[in-house]
Design an enzyme around this catalytic site. Structure first.
Site, PDB file in Angstrom:
ATOM      1  N   TYR A  32     -22.573   9.866  -6.099  1.00 34.30           N
ATOM      2  CA  TYR A  32     -21.919  10.589  -5.005  1.00 34.30           C
ATOM      3  C   TYR A  32     -20.474  10.084  -4.895  1.00 34.30           C
ATOM      4  CZ  TYR A  32     -22.035  13.892  -1.214  1.00 34.30           C
ATOM      5  OH  TYR A  32     -21.810  15.012  -0.430  1.00 34.30           O
ATOM      6  N   HIS A  34     -16.484   9.202  -5.038  1.00 36.71           N
ATOM      7  CA  HIS A  34     -15.257   9.555  -4.301  1.00 36.71           C
ATOM      8  C   HIS A  34     -14.114   8.768  -4.935  1.00 36.71           C
ATOM      9  CE1 HIS A  34     -15.871   5.656  -2.492  1.00 36.71           C
ATOM     10  NE2 HIS A  34     -17.045   6.032  -2.002  1.00 36.71           N
ATOM     11  N   HIS A  37     -14.541   5.080  -5.959  1.00 38.32           N
ATOM     12  CA  HIS A  37     -15.191   4.878  -7.265  1.00 38.32           C
ATOM     13  C   HIS A  37     -14.223   5.216  -8.407  1.00 38.32           C
ATOM     14  CE1 HIS A  37     -18.800   6.064  -4.683  1.00 38.32           C
ATOM     15  NE2 HIS A  37     -19.213   4.923  -5.188  1.00 38.32           N
ATOM     16  N   ASP A 150     -16.662  -3.621  -0.604  1.00 34.59           N
ATOM     17  CA  ASP A 150     -17.920  -4.380  -0.494  1.00 34.59           C
ATOM     18  C   ASP A 150     -17.596  -5.835  -0.857  1.00 34.59           C
ATOM     19  OD1 ASP A 150     -20.060  -2.125  -0.147  1.00 34.59           O
ATOM     20  OD2 ASP A 150     -18.652  -1.426  -1.640  1.00 34.59           O
ATOM     21  N   GLN A 153     -20.354  -8.349  -1.616  1.00 33.47           N
ATOM     22  CA  GLN A 153     -20.959  -8.036  -2.919  1.00 33.47           C
ATOM     23  C   GLN A 153     -20.073  -8.562  -4.059  1.00 33.47           C
ATOM     24  OE1 GLN A 153     -22.789  -4.104  -4.050  1.00 33.47           O
ATOM     25  NE2 GLN A 153     -20.758  -3.737  -4.857  1.00 33.47           N
ATOM     26  N   VAL A 176      -9.923   1.745  -1.139  1.00 34.38           N
ATOM     27  CA  VAL A 176      -9.288   3.065  -1.050  1.00 34.38           C
ATOM     28  C   VAL A 176      -9.703   3.703   0.275  1.00 34.38           C
ATOM     29  CG1 VAL A 176      -9.080   5.348  -2.109  1.00 34.38           C
ATOM     30  CG2 VAL A 176      -9.298   3.312  -3.559  1.00 34.38           C
TER      31      VAL A 176
HETATM   32  P1  AMP Z   1     -21.537   2.250  -4.468  1.00 40.50           P
HETATM   33  O1  AMP Z   1     -21.704   3.553  -5.188  1.00 40.50           O
HETATM   34  O2  AMP Z   1     -21.407   2.397  -2.994  1.00 40.50           O
HETATM   35  O3  AMP Z   1     -22.554   1.221  -4.891  1.00 40.50           O
HETATM   36  O4  AMP Z   1     -20.137   1.678  -4.942  1.00 40.50           O
HETATM   37  C1  AMP Z   1     -19.859   1.450  -6.307  1.00 40.50           C
HETATM   38  C2  AMP Z   1     -18.596   0.649  -6.423  1.00 40.50           C
HETATM   39  O5  AMP Z   1     -17.509   1.365  -5.837  1.00 40.50           O
HETATM   40  C3  AMP Z   1     -18.684  -0.700  -5.693  1.00 40.50           C
HETATM   41  O6  AMP Z   1     -18.073  -1.709  -6.480  1.00 40.50           O
HETATM   42  C4  AMP Z   1     -17.909  -0.429  -4.426  1.00 40.50           C
HETATM   43  O7  AMP Z   1     -17.330  -1.592  -3.873  1.00 40.50           O
HETATM   44  C5  AMP Z   1     -16.832   0.520  -4.933  1.00 40.50           C
HETATM   45  N1  AMP Z   1     -16.265   1.273  -3.800  1.00 40.50           N
HETATM   46  C6  AMP Z   1     -16.950   2.025  -2.909  1.00 40.50           C
HETATM   47  N2  AMP Z   1     -16.107   2.508  -1.957  1.00 40.50           N
HETATM   48  C7  AMP Z   1     -14.879   2.028  -2.256  1.00 40.50           C
HETATM   49  C8  AMP Z   1     -13.594   2.151  -1.659  1.00 40.50           C
HETATM   50  N3  AMP Z   1     -13.394   2.871  -0.553  1.00 40.50           N
HETATM   51  N4  AMP Z   1     -12.559   1.517  -2.238  1.00 40.50           N
HETATM   52  C9  AMP Z   1     -12.736   0.765  -3.363  1.00 40.50           C
HETATM   53  N5  AMP Z   1     -13.919   0.620  -3.980  1.00 40.50           N
HETATM   54  C10 AMP Z   1     -14.981   1.229  -3.445  1.00 40.50           C
END
Ligand code: AMP
Length: 281
Positions: A32, A34, A37, A150, A153, A176
């Site tokens: 999903y 954005h 990512h 995160d 994490q 972002v």
């Molecule tokens: P997720 O799909 O939520 O597990 O996120 C996958 C990766 O994208 C993780 O390393 C998140 O920290 C990174 N991520 C998610 N949202 C953002 C954001 N707004 N800015 C930067 N990295 C992000």
């Protein structure tokens, strides 16, 4: 761009790349996608010969009663976005491909996994560390990209990679945000339009804290109180935690003596939002 659903296939492909002397970057995601990512993917495409993006909603990092079933998914759209920005491979395994065979092994980074988000989500970081270890072993990336959104994490994965001697460089990428300041998140779809204002209180309160440190405030308690009051002005916002911690080991600090991580988690309607900023540098 190729799509792989099995461990054997993605592994063989990466092995071929390595034999040809090519480097590989990995961007783990739950899909999903954005611009948060895609910023990671674009950096990996710039830095490496080949980029693998994993898209896997990892059940092990959701606790009972959390949003595993309703977590947003749109693999068709994810694929199109990844193709457009030059990803080379997408690893999109089934749950059985990752967790089949009754695994008994888990990866747990002590201390750092039980604080902050780990208090309300006790199994979360064990699930994250375990699946990321598996991805590192499956893909053997030279570099892996994680968002600083995160932050906990990112620190846990960095520590795990060092502790377990994973031969991978962990890269943290800036948060972002939407134009109005809300950190992008797949879970922002849970926000109703009338909850947006309350959601913006996270970024606003981080700005207030930053200003306080710029004018010389060094008491963590005073900054935390100001942040809490700023968030609590919105009835729809319910604070989970506001902490100021050492940016490496995530332990609480009382007095800011250098760069410190201000960490927030706030419930707004059905969404649990997190945000953070390094202050006091
Ligand atoms: P997720 O799909 O939520 O597990 O996120 C996958 C990766 O994208 C993780 O390393 C998140 O920290 C990174 N991520 C998610 N949202 C953002 C954001 N707004 N800015 C930067 N990295 C992000």
């Amino acid at each position: 761009m190729e799509i792989f659903e099995t461990v054997a296939e993605i592994r063989n492909t990466v092995k071929k790349w390595k034999k040809a002397g090519l480097t590989a970057g990995l961007v783990p995601t739950m899909g999903y996608l954005h611009e948060g990512h895609t910023s990671l993917v674009k950096e990996s495409v710039r830095d490496n010969d080949k980029t693998v993006v994993s898209v896997f909603v990892n059940p092990a990092q959701f606790g009972p009663g959390e949003d595993l079933a309703s977590y947003p998914r749109d693999f068709g759209r994810d694929k199109a976005m990844l193709e457009a920005i030059g990803a080379d491979a997408v690893f999109h395994p089934s749950e059985d491909e990752i967790y089949g065979g009754n695994p008994l092994t888990k990866v747990y980074v002590e201390d750092m996994s039980s604080v902050l988000c780990g208090k309300t989500r006790p199994v979360h970081f064990e699930g994250v560390a375990t699946v990321v270890s598996k991805l590192f072993n499956i893909i053997s990336p030279d570099k892996a990209y994680f968002g600083l959104k995160d932050y906990q994490q990112f620190r846990i994965i960095s520590k795990m990679a060092r502790d377990l001697n994973f031969d991978v460089e962990i890269i943290g990428m800036p948060i972002v945000r939407d134009k109005d300041g809300l950190a992008l998140s797949s879970r922002n779809v849970y926000l109703k339009p009338e909850e947006r204002e309350a959601a913006l209180s996270l970024n606003k309160s981080l700005g207030i804290a930053e200003k306080m440190t710029e004018s010389g405030e060094r008491s963590a308690a005073k900054i935390i109180n100001a942040v809490k009051s700023a968030i609590e002005t919105y009835a729809a916002a319910k604070i989970d935690y506001v902490n100021i911690v050492d940016p490496e080991n995530l332990k609480d600090i009382d007095t800011l003596t250098g760069p410190s991580a201000l960490m927030l988690a706030v419930y707004v309607g059905n969404a649990r939002l997190i945000d953070n900023r390094i202050i006091g540098s």
